[in-house]
Design a protein around this motif. Sequence first.
Motif, PDB file in Angstrom:
ATOM      1  N   GLU A  99      -1.913  -2.885   3.028  1.00  0.00           N
ATOM      2  CA  GLU A  99      -1.759  -1.910   3.521  1.00  0.00           C
ATOM      3  C   GLU A  99      -0.272  -1.568   4.460  1.00  0.00           C
ATOM      4  OE1 GLU A  99      -6.712  -0.860   4.593  1.00  0.00           O
ATOM      5  OE2 GLU A  99      -5.295  -2.412   5.771  1.00  0.00           O
ATOM      6  N   ILE A 100       0.220  -2.623   4.992  1.00  0.00           N
ATOM      7  CA  ILE A 100       1.380  -2.673   5.355  1.00  0.00           C
ATOM      8  C   ILE A 100       2.555  -2.543   4.511  1.00  0.00           C
ATOM      9  CG2 ILE A 100       3.344  -4.212   6.767  1.00  0.00           C
ATOM     10  CD1 ILE A 100       0.721  -3.305   8.383  1.00  0.00           C
ATOM     11  N   ILE A 101       2.520  -2.973   3.208  1.00  0.00           N
ATOM     12  CA  ILE A 101       3.524  -2.799   2.120  1.00  0.00           C
ATOM     13  C   ILE A 101       3.262  -1.425   1.765  1.00  0.00           C
ATOM     14  CG2 ILE A 101       3.938  -3.582  -0.156  1.00  0.00           C
ATOM     15  CD1 ILE A 101       3.120  -6.185   0.388  1.00  0.00           C
ATOM     16  N   ILE A 102       2.015  -0.834   1.630  1.00  0.00           N
ATOM     17  CA  ILE A 102       1.983   0.497   1.043  1.00  0.00           C
ATOM     18  C   ILE A 102       2.461   1.427   2.338  1.00  0.00           C
ATOM     19  CG2 ILE A 102       0.155   2.363   0.835  1.00  0.00           C
ATOM     20  CD1 ILE A 102      -1.560   0.170  -0.618  1.00  0.00           C
ATOM     21  N   SER A 103       2.064   1.121   3.442  1.00  0.00           N
ATOM     22  CA  SER A 103       2.822   2.113   4.341  1.00  0.00           C
ATOM     23  C   SER A 103       4.495   1.873   4.500  1.00  0.00           C
ATOM     24  CB  SER A 103       2.220   1.553   5.873  1.00  0.00           C
ATOM     25  OG  SER A 103       1.195   1.351   6.226  1.00  0.00           O
ATOM     26  N   MET A 105       6.347   1.349   1.939  1.00  0.00           N
ATOM     27  CA  MET A 105       6.604   1.928   0.873  1.00  0.00           C
ATOM     28  C   MET A 105       6.478   3.544   0.930  1.00  0.00           C
ATOM     29  SD  MET A 105       7.788  -0.114  -1.194  1.00  0.00           S
ATOM     30  CE  MET A 105       8.014   0.709  -2.651  1.00  0.00           C
ATOM     31  N   ILE A 106       5.539   3.956   1.485  1.00  0.00           N
ATOM     32  CA  ILE A 106       5.331   5.453   2.004  1.00  0.00           C
ATOM     33  C   ILE A 106       6.420   5.775   2.644  1.00  0.00           C
ATOM     34  CG2 ILE A 106       3.981   7.198   3.314  1.00  0.00           C
ATOM     35  CD1 ILE A 106       1.730   5.750   2.540  1.00  0.00           C
ATOM     36  N   VAL A 107       7.000   5.293   3.671  1.00  0.00           N
ATOM     37  CA  VAL A 107       7.980   5.841   4.443  1.00  0.00           C
ATOM     38  C   VAL A 107       9.372   5.739   3.612  1.00  0.00           C
ATOM     39  CG1 VAL A 107       9.538   4.953   6.582  1.00  0.00           C
ATOM     40  CG2 VAL A 107       7.294   4.558   6.574  1.00  0.00           C
ATOM     41  N   LEU A 108       9.865   4.707   2.859  1.00  0.00           N
ATOM     42  CA  LEU A 108      10.848   4.578   1.915  1.00  0.00           C
ATOM     43  C   LEU A 108      10.686   5.760   0.778  1.00  0.00           C
ATOM     44  CD1 LEU A 108      13.497   3.359   1.060  1.00  0.00           C
ATOM     45  CD2 LEU A 108      12.138   1.725  -0.502  1.00  0.00           C
ATOM     46  N   GLY A 109       9.633   5.970   0.309  1.00  0.00           N
ATOM     47  CA  GLY A 109       9.557   7.073  -0.841  1.00  0.00           C
ATOM     48  C   GLY A 109       9.639   8.365  -0.118  1.00  0.00           C
ATOM     49  N   ALA A 110       8.995   8.634   1.029  1.00  0.00           N
ATOM     50  CA  ALA A 110       8.912   9.834   1.598  1.00  0.00           C
ATOM     51  C   ALA A 110      10.556  10.271   2.200  1.00  0.00           C
ATOM     52  CB  ALA A 110       7.993   9.836   2.806  1.00  0.00           C
ATOM     53  N   PHE A 111      11.270   9.311   2.637  1.00  0.00           N
ATOM     54  CA  PHE A 111      12.441   9.656   3.149  1.00  0.00           C
ATOM     55  C   PHE A 111      13.346   9.867   2.115  1.00  0.00           C
ATOM     56  CE2 PHE A 111      16.807   7.913   3.644  1.00  0.00           C
ATOM     57  CZ  PHE A 111      17.438   8.775   4.738  1.00  0.00           C
ATOM     58  N   LEU A 112      13.393   9.354   0.807  1.00  0.00           N
ATOM     59  CA  LEU A 112      14.325   9.398  -0.179  1.00  0.00           C
ATOM     60  C   LEU A 112      14.049  10.893  -0.809  1.00  0.00           C
ATOM     61  CD1 LEU A 112      14.225   6.280  -2.181  1.00  0.00           C
ATOM     62  CD2 LEU A 112      16.026   7.190  -0.605  1.00  0.00           C
ATOM     63  N   ILE A 113      12.566  11.341  -0.802  1.00  0.00           N
ATOM     64  CA  ILE A 113      12.120  12.458  -1.549  1.00  0.00           C
ATOM     65  C   ILE A 113      12.453  13.520  -0.448  1.00  0.00           C
ATOM     66  CG2 ILE A 113      10.241  14.046  -1.883  1.00  0.00           C
ATOM     67  CD1 ILE A 113       8.704  11.303  -3.053  1.00  0.00           C
ATOM     68  N   ILE A 114      12.332  13.672   0.775  1.00  0.00           N
ATOM     69  CA  ILE A 114      12.577  14.600   1.833  1.00  0.00           C
ATOM     70  C   ILE A 114      14.106  14.622   1.832  1.00  0.00           C
ATOM     71  CG2 ILE A 114      12.389  15.110   4.131  1.00  0.00           C
ATOM     72  CD1 ILE A 114       9.918  13.657   4.380  1.00  0.00           C
ATOM     73  N   ALA A 138       3.306   7.891   7.284  1.00  0.00           N
ATOM     74  CA  ALA A 138       2.556   6.567   7.089  1.00  0.00           C
ATOM     75  C   ALA A 138       1.832   6.544   8.433  1.00  0.00           C
ATOM     76  CB  ALA A 138       3.623   5.304   6.955  1.00  0.00           C
ATOM     77  N   ALA A 139       2.359   6.827   9.410  1.00  0.00           N
ATOM     78  CA  ALA A 139       1.471   6.709  10.709  1.00  0.00           C
ATOM     79  C   ALA A 139       0.204   7.496  10.621  1.00  0.00           C
ATOM     80  CB  ALA A 139       2.273   6.926  11.965  1.00  0.00           C
ATOM     81  N   MET A 140       0.373   8.754  10.141  1.00  0.00           N
ATOM     82  CA  MET A 140      -0.647   9.334  10.120  1.00  0.00           C
ATOM     83  C   MET A 140      -1.801   8.947   9.257  1.00  0.00           C
ATOM     84  SD  MET A 140      -1.809  12.407  11.728  1.00  0.00           S
ATOM     85  CE  MET A 140      -3.418  13.404  11.713  1.00  0.00           C
ATOM     86  N   TRP A 141      -1.372   8.599   7.996  1.00  0.00           N
ATOM     87  CA  TRP A 141      -2.358   7.527   7.075  1.00  0.00           C
ATOM     88  C   TRP A 141      -3.185   6.610   7.577  1.00  0.00           C
ATOM     89  CZ3 TRP A 141      -1.694   2.924   4.346  1.00  0.00           C
ATOM     90  CH2 TRP A 141      -2.754   2.509   3.410  1.00  0.00           C
ATOM     91  N   LEU A 142      -2.440   5.872   8.397  1.00  0.00           N
ATOM     92  CA  LEU A 142      -2.877   4.660   9.072  1.00  0.00           C
ATOM     93  C   LEU A 142      -3.653   5.066  10.370  1.00  0.00           C
ATOM     94  CD1 LEU A 142      -0.138   2.274   9.470  1.00  0.00           C
ATOM     95  CD2 LEU A 142      -2.052   1.946   7.957  1.00  0.00           C
TER      96      LEU A 142
END
Length: 202
Positions: A99-103, A105-114, A138-142
């Motif tokens: 879950e930490i790794i996914i979080s 990855m969410i941050v990195l992926g979201a940053f690049l897309i945004i 990622a914070a909201m998902w967690l």
Amino acid sequence: MEFVDLFLSQFGQTSWLEFVAVFFGLASVWYSKQENVLVYPTGIINVLIFVWIAFQYKIYADSAINAYYFFMSIYGWYYWTSSKGKTQQVPISASNRLEIIISLMIVLGAFLIIRFGLSFTDSDIPNLDAISTAIPIAAMWLMARKKVEHWIFWIIANVIAVPLYFYKGLPITGLQYFIWTIIAFLGWGSWRTKLKRIQEEA
């Protein structure tokens, strides 16, 4: 003194709508600290108003993230109260390694897309806008999954957001994020204490 004068000047220009949004935003974070499901209805009011405010001030990524908060709030509201058919809320828990790794990855992926998307707008703070938006995803998902680590992500995101909103001429919102940061530290400590008690009782 210069900062105080700027704050007071911007304060006088603050719209009533921003005051309403900040009120419900502070209430939402306080309810989150208390592990109270009212975090979601109060939060929904806050984010719907900020979708409009952020768009008006050309903080486009933040406007979009508030729309995401809305849908995640609906999910979190259901998840917190469903408890797989039981009457009590689901308990606080710690994130596992996956879950930490996914979080992250969410941050990195979201940053690049945004960041890529913002390159097609007239945003004057694309990097700050992108990172301050990516971390809360990622914070909201967690948070919706009731993971104690969500507070760490919120703390980092709030620290970044404070100067962003002051820079954009939204001092009350900047003050809101500053107060959110303090509450987030308190919430982190409170949830860790509750988690420890849950683990001891298990």
